[in-house]
Write a protein that holds these residues in place. Sequence first.
Motif, PDB file in Angstrom:
ATOM      1  N   MET A   1       0.676  -1.250  -0.010  1.00  0.00           N
ATOM      2  CA  MET A   1      -0.077  -0.187  -0.005  1.00  0.00           C
ATOM      3  C   MET A   1       0.653   1.094   0.098  1.00  0.00           C
ATOM      4  O   MET A   1       1.848   1.470   0.950  1.00  0.00           O
ATOM      5  N   THR A   2       0.793   1.904  -1.102  1.00  0.00           N
ATOM      6  CA  THR A   2       1.694   3.170  -1.140  1.00  0.00           C
ATOM      7  C   THR A   2       0.816   4.429  -0.218  1.00  0.00           C
ATOM      8  O   THR A   2      -0.468   4.309  -0.503  1.00  0.00           O
ATOM      9  N   THR A   3       1.659   5.482   0.051  1.00  0.00           N
ATOM     10  CA  THR A   3       1.102   6.453   0.765  1.00  0.00           C
ATOM     11  C   THR A   3       1.712   7.852   0.202  1.00  0.00           C
ATOM     12  O   THR A   3       2.986   7.925  -0.046  1.00  0.00           O
ATOM     13  N   ALA A   4       0.846   8.714  -0.501  1.00  0.00           N
ATOM     14  CA  ALA A   4       1.381   9.990  -1.206  1.00  0.00           C
ATOM     15  C   ALA A   4       2.181  10.844  -0.172  1.00  0.00           C
ATOM     16  O   ALA A   4       1.716  10.939   0.877  1.00  0.00           O
ATOM     17  N   LEU A   5       3.282  11.272  -0.662  1.00  0.00           N
ATOM     18  CA  LEU A   5       3.875  12.391  -0.113  1.00  0.00           C
ATOM     19  C   LEU A   5       3.128  13.525   0.334  1.00  0.00           C
ATOM     20  O   LEU A   5       2.172  13.682  -0.572  1.00  0.00           O
ATOM     21  N   PRO A   6       3.414  14.255   1.272  1.00  0.00           N
ATOM     22  CA  PRO A   6       2.503  15.338   1.494  1.00  0.00           C
ATOM     23  C   PRO A   6       2.862  16.377   0.473  1.00  0.00           C
ATOM     24  O   PRO A   6       3.691  16.446  -0.230  1.00  0.00           O
ATOM     25  N   VAL A   7       1.862  17.441   0.479  1.00  0.00           N
ATOM     26  CA  VAL A   7       1.945  18.700  -0.309  1.00  0.00           C
ATOM     27  C   VAL A   7       1.796  19.952   0.573  1.00  0.00           C
ATOM     28  O   VAL A   7       1.108  19.968   1.512  1.00  0.00           O
ATOM     29  N   ALA A   8       2.720  20.831   0.264  1.00  0.00           N
ATOM     30  CA  ALA A   8       3.051  22.185   1.034  1.00  0.00           C
ATOM     31  C   ALA A   8       1.785  22.872   0.818  1.00  0.00           C
ATOM     32  O   ALA A   8       1.118  22.753  -0.242  1.00  0.00           O
ATOM     33  N   ASP A   9       1.291  23.666   1.916  1.00  0.00           N
ATOM     34  CA  ASP A   9       0.375  24.557   1.697  1.00  0.00           C
ATOM     35  C   ASP A   9       0.650  25.795   1.247  1.00  0.00           C
ATOM     36  O   ASP A   9       1.622  26.113   0.722  1.00  0.00           O
ATOM     37  N   ALA A  10      -0.420  26.730   1.046  1.00  0.00           N
ATOM     38  CA  ALA A  10      -0.291  27.863   0.192  1.00  0.00           C
ATOM     39  C   ALA A  10       0.744  28.556   0.900  1.00  0.00           C
ATOM     40  O   ALA A  10       1.419  29.630   0.233  1.00  0.00           O
ATOM     41  N   GLY A  11       0.552  28.666   2.301  1.00  0.00           N
ATOM     42  CA  GLY A  11       1.606  29.692   3.034  1.00  0.00           C
ATOM     43  C   GLY A  11       2.922  29.171   2.801  1.00  0.00           C
ATOM     44  O   GLY A  11       4.122  30.252   2.632  1.00  0.00           O
TER      45      GLY A  11
ATOM     46  N   GLY B   1       5.037   5.824  -8.705  1.00  0.00           N
ATOM     47  CA  GLY B   1       4.288   6.753  -9.399  1.00  0.00           C
ATOM     48  C   GLY B   1       4.630   8.142  -8.812  1.00  0.00           C
ATOM     49  O   GLY B   1       4.663   9.447  -9.449  1.00  0.00           O
ATOM     50  N   ASP B   2       4.000   8.431  -7.410  1.00  0.00           N
ATOM     51  CA  ASP B   2       4.272   9.849  -6.859  1.00  0.00           C
ATOM     52  C   ASP B   2       5.507  10.518  -7.102  1.00  0.00           C
ATOM     53  O   ASP B   2       5.551  11.771  -7.538  1.00  0.00           O
ATOM     54  N   LEU B   3       6.528   9.786  -6.752  1.00  0.00           N
ATOM     55  CA  LEU B   3       8.054  10.396  -7.034  1.00  0.00           C
ATOM     56  C   LEU B   3       8.271  10.586  -8.348  1.00  0.00           C
ATOM     57  O   LEU B   3       8.711  11.591  -8.561  1.00  0.00           O
ATOM     58  N   LEU B   4       8.065   9.837  -9.320  1.00  0.00           N
ATOM     59  CA  LEU B   4       8.001   9.860 -10.839  1.00  0.00           C
ATOM     60  C   LEU B   4       7.270  11.184 -11.356  1.00  0.00           C
ATOM     61  O   LEU B   4       7.966  11.966 -12.083  1.00  0.00           O
ATOM     62  N   THR B   5       6.127  11.293 -10.948  1.00  0.00           N
ATOM     63  CA  THR B   5       5.331  12.367 -11.438  1.00  0.00           C
ATOM     64  C   THR B   5       5.874  13.563 -10.596  1.00  0.00           C
ATOM     65  O   THR B   5       6.021  14.601 -11.470  1.00  0.00           O
ATOM     66  N   ARG B   6       6.265  13.948  -9.562  1.00  0.00           N
ATOM     67  CA  ARG B   6       6.783  14.915  -8.966  1.00  0.00           C
ATOM     68  C   ARG B   6       7.976  15.423  -9.739  1.00  0.00           C
ATOM     69  O   ARG B   6       8.459  16.607 -10.036  1.00  0.00           O
ATOM     70  N   ALA B   7       8.875  14.199 -10.172  1.00  0.00           N
ATOM     71  CA  ALA B   7      10.000  14.506 -10.570  1.00  0.00           C
ATOM     72  C   ALA B   7      10.082  14.942 -12.152  1.00  0.00           C
ATOM     73  O   ALA B   7      11.292  15.428 -12.576  1.00  0.00           O
ATOM     74  N   SER B   8       9.049  14.455 -12.702  1.00  0.00           N
ATOM     75  CA  SER B   8       8.926  14.901 -14.090  1.00  0.00           C
ATOM     76  C   SER B   8       7.661  15.738 -14.458  1.00  0.00           C
ATOM     77  O   SER B   8       8.322  16.789 -14.915  1.00  0.00           O
TER      78      SER B   8
ATOM     79  N   TYR C   1      -2.759  11.660 -11.761  1.00  0.00           N
ATOM     80  CA  TYR C   1      -1.784  11.114 -12.701  1.00  0.00           C
ATOM     81  C   TYR C   1      -0.590  10.549 -12.040  1.00  0.00           C
ATOM     82  O   TYR C   1      -0.103   9.301 -12.599  1.00  0.00           O
ATOM     83  N   SER C   2      -0.303  10.803 -10.778  1.00  0.00           N
ATOM     84  CA  SER C   2       0.509   9.780  -9.966  1.00  0.00           C
ATOM     85  C   SER C   2       0.096   8.254  -9.916  1.00  0.00           C
ATOM     86  O   SER C   2       0.912   7.448 -10.046  1.00  0.00           O
ATOM     87  N   ASP C   3      -1.384   8.427  -9.807  1.00  0.00           N
ATOM     88  CA  ASP C   3      -1.810   7.039  -9.511  1.00  0.00           C
ATOM     89  C   ASP C   3      -1.702   6.374 -10.634  1.00  0.00           C
ATOM     90  O   ASP C   3      -1.619   4.908 -10.929  1.00  0.00           O
ATOM     91  N   ILE C   4      -2.042   6.696 -12.046  1.00  0.00           N
ATOM     92  CA  ILE C   4      -1.757   6.443 -13.225  1.00  0.00           C
ATOM     93  C   ILE C   4      -0.367   5.726 -13.478  1.00  0.00           C
ATOM     94  O   ILE C   4      -0.217   4.624 -13.800  1.00  0.00           O
ATOM     95  N   THR C   5       0.766   6.623 -13.271  1.00  0.00           N
ATOM     96  CA  THR C   5       1.863   6.396 -13.484  1.00  0.00           C
ATOM     97  C   THR C   5       2.241   4.880 -12.381  1.00  0.00           C
ATOM     98  O   THR C   5       3.248   3.885 -12.962  1.00  0.00           O
TER      99      THR C   5
ATOM    100  N   MET D   1       4.635  23.371  -7.512  1.00  0.00           N
ATOM    101  CA  MET D   1       5.510  23.731  -6.593  1.00  0.00           C
ATOM    102  C   MET D   1       5.047  23.300  -5.118  1.00  0.00           C
ATOM    103  O   MET D   1       6.123  22.683  -4.366  1.00  0.00           O
ATOM    104  N   ALA D   2       3.977  23.300  -4.843  1.00  0.00           N
ATOM    105  CA  ALA D   2       3.262  22.842  -3.625  1.00  0.00           C
ATOM    106  C   ALA D   2       3.736  21.181  -3.543  1.00  0.00           C
ATOM    107  O   ALA D   2       4.195  20.916  -2.440  1.00  0.00           O
ATOM    108  N   ARG D   3       3.598  20.498  -4.558  1.00  0.00           N
ATOM    109  CA  ARG D   3       3.978  19.167  -4.616  1.00  0.00           C
ATOM    110  C   ARG D   3       5.517  18.968  -4.426  1.00  0.00           C
ATOM    111  O   ARG D   3       6.037  17.807  -3.753  1.00  0.00           O
ATOM    112  N   LEU D   4       6.477  19.744  -5.073  1.00  0.00           N
ATOM    113  CA  LEU D   4       7.716  19.701  -4.795  1.00  0.00           C
ATOM    114  C   LEU D   4       8.419  20.150  -3.557  1.00  0.00           C
ATOM    115  O   LEU D   4       9.151  19.501  -3.012  1.00  0.00           O
ATOM    116  N   LEU D   5       7.669  21.044  -2.891  1.00  0.00           N
ATOM    117  CA  LEU D   5       8.038  21.566  -1.500  1.00  0.00           C
ATOM    118  C   LEU D   5       7.597  20.333  -0.761  1.00  0.00           C
ATOM    119  O   LEU D   5       8.184  20.269   0.539  1.00  0.00           O
ATOM    120  N   GLY D   6       6.615  19.755  -0.959  1.00  0.00           N
ATOM    121  CA  GLY D   6       6.012  18.874   0.142  1.00  0.00           C
ATOM    122  C   GLY D   6       7.108  17.716   0.131  1.00  0.00           C
ATOM    123  O   GLY D   6       6.818  16.783   1.029  1.00  0.00           O
TER     124      GLY D   6
END
Length: 587
Positions: free
Chosen positions: A1-11, A123-130, A201-205, A316-321
């Motif tokens: 079971m995979t758990t997506a990495l967190p996402v940075a908030d707007a602040g 999937g999550d890491l590849l999507t963030r990195a690409s 898209y991460s889930d698809i990857t 950017m929120a996903r990359l900072l996360g």
Amino acid sequence: MTTALPVADAGQVRRYARTLVRRHPRALAVALGLHALAAAAGLVAPRLLGGLVEGISRGTSTVTVDRIALAIGGFVVAQSVLVRFAHLASARLGEGVLAELREEFVDRLLALPLSTVERAGTGDLLTRASRDVSALSKTVRFAVPETLIALVTVLFVVVALLLTGPLLVLPSLLAVPILWAGTRWYLRRAPDGYLRESAAYSDITDGISETVEGARTTEALRQQARRGARTAADIRRSYAAERYTLGLRTVFFPIAELGYVVPVVATLVVGGWFYLKGWVSLGQVTAATLYAQQLVDPVNRLLSWLDELQVGGASMARLLGVAADDDAGPTSAVGSPGPSAGGGSAAPRLAAHDVRYAYREGRDVLHGVTLVPEPGEKLAMVGPSGAGKSTLGRLLAGVHAPRTGSVTVDGRPLDGLPLAELRTHVALVTQEHHVFIGTLADNVAMVRPDADPARVRSALAAVDALDWADALPQGLDTVVGAGGHPLSPAQAQQLALARLVLADPHTLVLDEATSLIDPRAARHLERSLAAVLAGRTVIAIAHRLFSAHDADRVAVVEDGRIIELGSHDELVAAGGSYAALWRSWHG
């Protein structure tokens, strides 16, 4: 079971954006200054035309049309030159910022604990990195400069309108409520929509990569329909997410179109009425109408790129996360390894006391395990598949942190050590290995970049890899990895072991480290390692019981517990689980 990495908030995104701005004050000032000059040059033509119309209407014009046309042409040329250099300055600034973002993302990614990477999935890491890096690249290169240009131009046009006649600003204000309401409606919905789109898209990857990697298993178990259904479900979720953001755009863009057309019509109609009332001159109406027309392009660009800014903000929120994960494992940046800890007279002691660990909350896979290897001891862990051997090995290597209990080295919690220091104490080598693009020597020396060629050759010799390494086309200078000279699985595994020899930790955790090498080579390799690593603690996890036979002690793991612990002879004599495994292995 995979758990997506967190996402940075707007602040967090806003604070990081401000940090980027503060890093490049001069470049930003130059870009904005050039855009401001270009915008100012573009404001001259309406003013000149307005003055010409006013003079002709009153019969007092002393300037010929030819001179007006020449002046306008001069300012158009000046504006073109300024726009060119302004775009170059913006592009240079954007590329510099993008380079920093990419470097920082790689640093964050490399600092992630292995347990976090495993939990997140491919999937999550590849999507963030690409995909996310690509989207942010477009935003930084194009959306941010274009938005700045549009803002500067709008500001200058509004100022020009005020100077032309304050009353003539009023018609343009009719667009403000329309644009304000439409933009507010859009911005309240777009960020979450684009985050869902990226997550889908991460889930698809992730699903496709799992299907490709496990194609043989899928076929053997006749699970093609199930994997196909998983992919179809992922695509449906992605389609729904993209349809939602498309729906937002189909509402927002028509509102925007209405908002920036209204000022032109209103200025012409209301301005004409003002002229009939004698409140403004004909030249003022002409200039104001042309200025209102000039507002269309920057406002159009501003609203068009606003959508791209939302995509970039989500990326950017996903990359900072990536750096926001609150994993319990060591997360400090990797530094160069410290001096050898294995050659001292008093080797540090690694110990696990009453450790429990769960991959899912409420379902422990280790149950109160205590294991204290002696310094310099070779300890074998055996047991059936799924018993918890690899999990315990990862806790001992500092990859995972225990849910309860402690894993320490000389009394210091292993999960609290900086990563650079941790790897001077204990290192893990598994069946998984990677050959990086570069020379064979660089692949070995990456754990100690300052190692001289003699030490690299010594490390290869220690794992019986020097003969085939010297036989390569350029010897140790042969380029290996993707696109380079291919290495067999056994050679790649020997390369990984050579890195460990060079890294020189006092404790090694070998999790099926020789499983891809044929049994005779594996036995020879482990004997070579035993000679090279004399005086170090070696914890070997294997199903091949010759490792246990050669070990000082054997720990038998079943159902997340150590049920037997002792030497090979003691456990065989005891007639328990290990004795049964030994008899079964010997047939």
